[in-house]
Design an enzyme around this catalytic site. Structure first.
Site, mmCIF file in Angstrom:
data_model
loop_
_atom_site.group_PDB
_atom_site.id
_atom_site.type_symbol
_atom_site.label_atom_id
_atom_site.label_comp_id
_atom_site.label_asym_id
_atom_site.label_seq_id
_atom_site.Cartn_x
_atom_site.Cartn_y
_atom_site.Cartn_z
ATOM 1 N N SER A 1 0.795 -1.234 0.000
ATOM 2 C CA SER A 1 0.000 0.000 0.000
ATOM 3 C C SER A 1 0.822 1.276 0.000
ATOM 4 O O SER A 1 0.259 2.364 -0.151
ATOM 5 C CB SER A 1 -0.959 -0.005 1.200
ATOM 6 O OG SER A 1 -2.010 -0.913 0.972
ATOM 7 N N GLN B 1 -10.958 -4.855 0.469
ATOM 8 C CA GLN B 1 -10.580 -5.548 -0.757
ATOM 9 C C GLN B 1 -11.721 -5.530 -1.772
ATOM 10 O O GLN B 1 -12.892 -5.424 -1.403
ATOM 11 C CB GLN B 1 -10.208 -7.009 -0.453
ATOM 12 C CG GLN B 1 -9.114 -7.186 0.580
ATOM 13 C CD GLN B 1 -7.740 -6.735 0.103
ATOM 14 O OE1 GLN B 1 -7.579 -6.232 -1.013
ATOM 15 N NE2 GLN B 1 -6.743 -6.907 0.938
ATOM 16 N N TYR C 1 -10.672 2.463 5.169
ATOM 17 C CA TYR C 1 -9.448 2.215 4.408
ATOM 18 C C TYR C 1 -9.752 1.161 3.346
ATOM 19 O O TYR C 1 -10.211 0.066 3.662
ATOM 20 C CB TYR C 1 -8.344 1.729 5.343
ATOM 21 C CG TYR C 1 -6.999 1.600 4.683
ATOM 22 C CD1 TYR C 1 -6.108 2.678 4.685
ATOM 23 C CD2 TYR C 1 -6.613 0.422 4.056
ATOM 24 C CE1 TYR C 1 -4.873 2.566 4.079
ATOM 25 C CE2 TYR C 1 -5.386 0.308 3.441
ATOM 26 C CZ TYR C 1 -4.515 1.373 3.456
ATOM 27 O OH TYR C 1 -3.288 1.255 2.849
ATOM 28 N N ASN D 1 -8.826 -0.555 -0.695
ATOM 29 C CA ASN D 1 -8.175 -0.689 -1.995
ATOM 30 C C ASN D 1 -9.126 -0.335 -3.134
ATOM 31 O O ASN D 1 -8.679 0.025 -4.226
ATOM 32 C CB ASN D 1 -7.659 -2.114 -2.175
ATOM 33 C CG ASN D 1 -6.463 -2.422 -1.302
ATOM 34 O OD1 ASN D 1 -5.700 -1.532 -0.927
ATOM 35 N ND2 ASN D 1 -6.303 -3.690 -0.952
ATOM 36 N N ASN E 1 5.887 -10.185 5.635
ATOM 37 C CA ASN E 1 4.838 -9.268 6.087
ATOM 38 C C ASN E 1 4.798 -9.301 7.609
ATOM 39 O O ASN E 1 4.008 -10.010 8.218
ATOM 40 C CB ASN E 1 3.479 -9.667 5.488
ATOM 41 C CG ASN E 1 2.372 -8.717 5.894
ATOM 42 O OD1 ASN E 1 2.559 -7.828 6.711
ATOM 43 N ND2 ASN E 1 1.195 -8.922 5.333
#
Length: 401
Positions: free
Chosen positions: A100, A156, A185, A187, A379
């Site tokens: 991101s 998502q 938040y 995508n 991650n």
């Protein structure tokens, strides 16, 4: 090109098994602080190794690249492997997935389109995607997309929206969730912004970004699609679930939301651009500056165009709270400011990013003329990145005392 535009390329392959005992990050960093005039690259690497060794050990990070740009000088520390199977070490030229952090480039393209009069960030989505006229998402402004101010768009893209046609039909039917916070938040929101910005330039997103942002900024090692000749530099990520070697999977709006790959040198240059330390074309400079303005207020930070603005100095607790999982996974209250906050002197700008195999963190602080990049091919949790990053920032600044 100014000297600051051509940093020396220092790098170090760190020892993944170094033992620093149970010394706290802040105390360790303070203990290594030194006068700025005496801080060599080797001393910086020692400082970074001490701070990041516990993080590497705790999260079994295969490879790590950390960079700081400070008062015109770049410092680089690398450790571990970009490819464990082939024993390829991480260097400052290793390409990592940005996740991101890619969104900060997306909003730069959108702001540039606005600076050039190709669109207005106050425009509703439907002005650029007429198939969404009359829908709830069609009335959302482009600035709202850039600040996640949509009141319920999911993180998502839904599985059922697997191509452009099904995505548009899903968006036509989508409705805000009044009981949730205004900030979601997503995508989806930033993906739509990137698509609209690219359409304003009359080009596919990857081409528009390369032609109008990456190339003019001198970022020749930052790619949506890694060229075949550069693939040997592209690290493998490693799954937290089973430690398998992985790279990002293609998906709807992936290029726009989380698709970039870059190396440490380019990311340090990008931070110098944001700090105002690198000459760039005037309208692009204005676009970068526009992305910094605070637009909404959340409990922990001001939301700019993707960048998250914290007061500087900032407390560890506030920075960790702003990067907690619920700020990404759950809708949160956020109030539009009466006017954009253009101040940046006492501000820390922050953005995390991750894919299934990579985790990164970028920070810049104009008042200190300092930027930080952390790139890992694991991650790791946001708190680990943020905590170690703040410790390194504090150590570097203590070196100036």
């Amino acid at each position: 090109m100014a000297a600051a535009d051509k940093p020396p390329r220092y790098e170090q392959s760190g020892n993944m098994n170094m033992n620093y005992g149970c010394v706290g990050l802040g105390l360790f960093a303070a203990g290594l602080a030194m006068p700025a005039s005496a801080m060599s690259e080797a001393e910086f690497r020692q400082m970074a190794a001490g701070i990041f060794a516990p993080v590497i050990a705790e999260h079994d990070i295969p490879g790590l690249a950390v960079g700081v740009t400070w008062q015109g000088q770049d410092y680089v520390y690398t450790a571990g492997m970009a490819d464990r199977a082939a024993a390829v070490p991480v260097t400052a030229e290793t390409l990592f997935e940005l996740g991101s952090i890619s969104k900060t480039f997306n909003v730069t393209l959108a702001a540039l389109a606005a600076q050039q009069g190709r669109l207005s960030l106050a425009d509703p989505v439907a002005a650029h995607l007429p198939e969404l006229k009359g829908s709830a998402i069609g009335s959302v402004s482009l600035m709202d997309l850039a600040t996640h101010q949509t009141g319920g768009l999911p993180l998502q893209v839904p599985d059922e929206a697997g191509d452009d046609g099904t995505l548009m039909r899903w968006l036509e039917d989508w409705q805000p969730v009044p009981s949730q916070g205004e900030r979601s938040y997503s995508n989806v929101s930033i993906g739509l912004l990137g698509r609209i910005a690219a359409r304003a330039f009359g080009e596919p997103y990857a081409e528009a970004l390369r032609s109008h942002v990456l190339h003019p900024l001198g970022l020749e090692s930052t790619h949506v699609d890694v060229p075949a000749a550069e693939m040997p530099r592209y690290a493998w990520g490693y799954s937290r679930r089973d430690d398998s070697a992985i790279r990002v999977n293609p998906g709807m709006l992936d290029d726009e939301a989380y698709g970039l790959k870059s190396d440490l040198h380019d990311m340090l240059r990008f931070l110098r651009v944001n700090l105002g330390d690198t000459d760039v074309p005037p309208k692009l400079r204005d676009a970068v500056t526009q992305t910094h303005a605070g637009q909404t207020g959340t409990q922990h930070f001001q939301q700019a165009m993707i960048w998250e603005r914290y007061p500087w100095p900032v407390s560890r607790d506030q920075l960790l709270a702003g990067n907690a999982a619920e700020m990404v996974m759950e809708s949160q209250p956020a109030t539009r400011l009466e006017r954009p906050d253009l101040s940046d002197h006492a501000v820390l700008f922050s953005k995390t990013g991750a894919t299934n195999g990579f985790g990164g963190y970028v920070v810049f602080i104009p008042a200190e003329d300092l930027g930080l990049v952390i790139l890992a091919n694991r991650n790791i949790p946001n708190p680990a990145r943020v905590d170690a990053g703040l410790a390194l920032i504090e150590a570097v600044l203590q070196a100036d005392e």
